[in-house]
Design an enzyme around this catalytic site. Structure first.
Site, PDB file in Angstrom:
ATOM      1  N   ASP A 164      -0.934   2.527  -5.284  1.00 33.18           N
ATOM      2  CA  ASP A 164      -0.940   1.105  -5.629  1.00 33.18           C
ATOM      3  C   ASP A 164      -2.268   0.756  -6.293  1.00 33.18           C
ATOM      4  O   ASP A 164      -3.277   1.437  -6.087  1.00 33.18           O
ATOM      5  CB  ASP A 164      -0.748   0.265  -4.365  1.00 33.18           C
ATOM      6  CG  ASP A 164      -1.879   0.464  -3.367  1.00 33.18           C
ATOM      7  OD1 ASP A 164      -2.674  -0.463  -3.156  1.00 33.18           O
ATOM      8  OD2 ASP A 164      -1.983   1.574  -2.792  1.00 33.18           O
ATOM      9  N   HIS A 172       0.822  -1.220   0.000  1.00 29.55           N
ATOM     10  CA  HIS A 172       0.000   0.000   0.000  1.00 29.55           C
ATOM     11  C   HIS A 172       0.856   1.270   0.000  1.00 29.55           C
ATOM     12  O   HIS A 172       0.345   2.353  -0.241  1.00 29.55           O
ATOM     13  CB  HIS A 172      -0.892  -0.002   1.243  1.00 29.55           C
ATOM     14  CG  HIS A 172      -2.352   0.251   0.984  1.00 29.55           C
ATOM     15  ND1 HIS A 172      -2.921   0.351  -0.263  1.00 29.55           N
ATOM     16  CD2 HIS A 172      -3.369   0.421   1.865  1.00 29.55           C
ATOM     17  CE1 HIS A 172      -4.212   0.569  -0.141  1.00 29.55           C
ATOM     18  NE2 HIS A 172      -4.511   0.625   1.138  1.00 29.55           N
ATOM     19  N   ASN A 223      -9.487   2.964  -1.296  1.00 34.82           N
ATOM     20  CA  ASN A 223     -10.023   3.858  -0.270  1.00 34.82           C
ATOM     21  C   ASN A 223      -9.315   5.208  -0.203  1.00 34.82           C
ATOM     22  O   ASN A 223      -9.933   6.220   0.118  1.00 34.82           O
ATOM     23  CB  ASN A 223     -10.000   3.172   1.101  1.00 34.82           C
ATOM     24  CG  ASN A 223     -11.046   2.081   1.194  1.00 34.82           C
ATOM     25  OD1 ASN A 223     -12.082   2.148   0.537  1.00 34.82           O
ATOM     26  ND2 ASN A 223     -10.771   1.071   1.981  1.00 34.82           N
ATOM     27  N   ASN A 272      -7.157   5.652   4.365  1.00 42.24           N
ATOM     28  CA  ASN A 272      -8.589   5.910   4.195  1.00 42.24           C
ATOM     29  C   ASN A 272      -8.991   7.368   4.391  1.00 42.24           C
ATOM     30  O   ASN A 272     -10.099   7.751   4.043  1.00 42.24           O
ATOM     31  CB  ASN A 272      -9.406   5.030   5.145  1.00 42.24           C
ATOM     32  CG  ASN A 272      -9.271   3.560   4.811  1.00 42.24           C
ATOM     33  OD1 ASN A 272      -8.605   3.168   3.845  1.00 42.24           O
ATOM     34  ND2 ASN A 272      -9.898   2.731   5.603  1.00 42.24           N
TER      35      ASN A 272
END
Length: 182
Positions: free
Chosen positions: A85, A19, A106, A62
């Site tokens: 990513d 991530h 997200n 997020n």
């Protein structure tokens, strides 16, 4: 002014996870000429050189939009490029686009909700295996690590060129469609 945002999660725990390829690329782009202009109001690490800003939101993935919106509201850049990513691209694939859907990412959803989706994106493929949440928060395999530096250097060259060009020209020149078989 151009704002380049690399998405990722703060803290040592997430430093080498899939991530965090956005953070990894920002670290490559951040040459010694960049001055740290971070501030609590930006909710991220922010660096400036001439007309370029580099941002690593420290809000966790997020809530990335909170940091992007704060920097956007203060500096009012003409152009925003977000590096992230992408589970839907094979590992090592690289794609470029402007706008479009979040694809379930997200961090992108958060940005879209706060500033809209009229920005450019550098999508770095990480592939998809098993549970998505566990996979993106997992570290790269040894085989993936062997290619990761090459992929990030390729993306750095693409972003440097993107600063002088448009997304379509860069897409034609720097896209990697298939990625790497691991």
């Amino acid at each position: 002014m151009t704002l380049i945002v690399g998405l990722g999660n703060p803290t040592k725990q997430y430093e080498n996870t899939r991530h965090n390829v956005g953070f990894m690329l920002i670290d490559l782009l951040k040459s010694p000429e960049f001055i740290d202009v971070s501030s609590a109001k930006f909710q991220g690490e922010l660096y400036k050189f001439k007309n370029t800003l580099l941002l690593k939101p420290q809000t966790y993935m997020n809530l990335s939009g909170n940091s992007v919106k704060a920097v956007n509201d203060f500096y009012k850049p003409d152009r925003i490029i977000v590096i992230h990513d992408d589970l839907d691209l094979n590992f090592g694939a690289v794609r470029f686009k402007k706008g479009g859907s979040s694809g379930g990412h997200n961090g992108i959803k958060s940005i879209d909700n706060l500033i809209g989706n009229d920005y450019e994106r550098v999508r770095i493929g990480i592939g998809r295996k098993g549970n998505a949440a566990n996979f993106v928060l997992g570290e790269f395999s040894q085989a993936e690590k062997e290619y990761l530096d090459k992929i990030l250097i390729h993306c750095k060259e693409a972003v440097v060129e993107l600063l002088k060009s448009d997304i379509n020209a860069i897409s034609q020149k720097f896209s990697i469609k298939k990625g790497v078989e691991i």
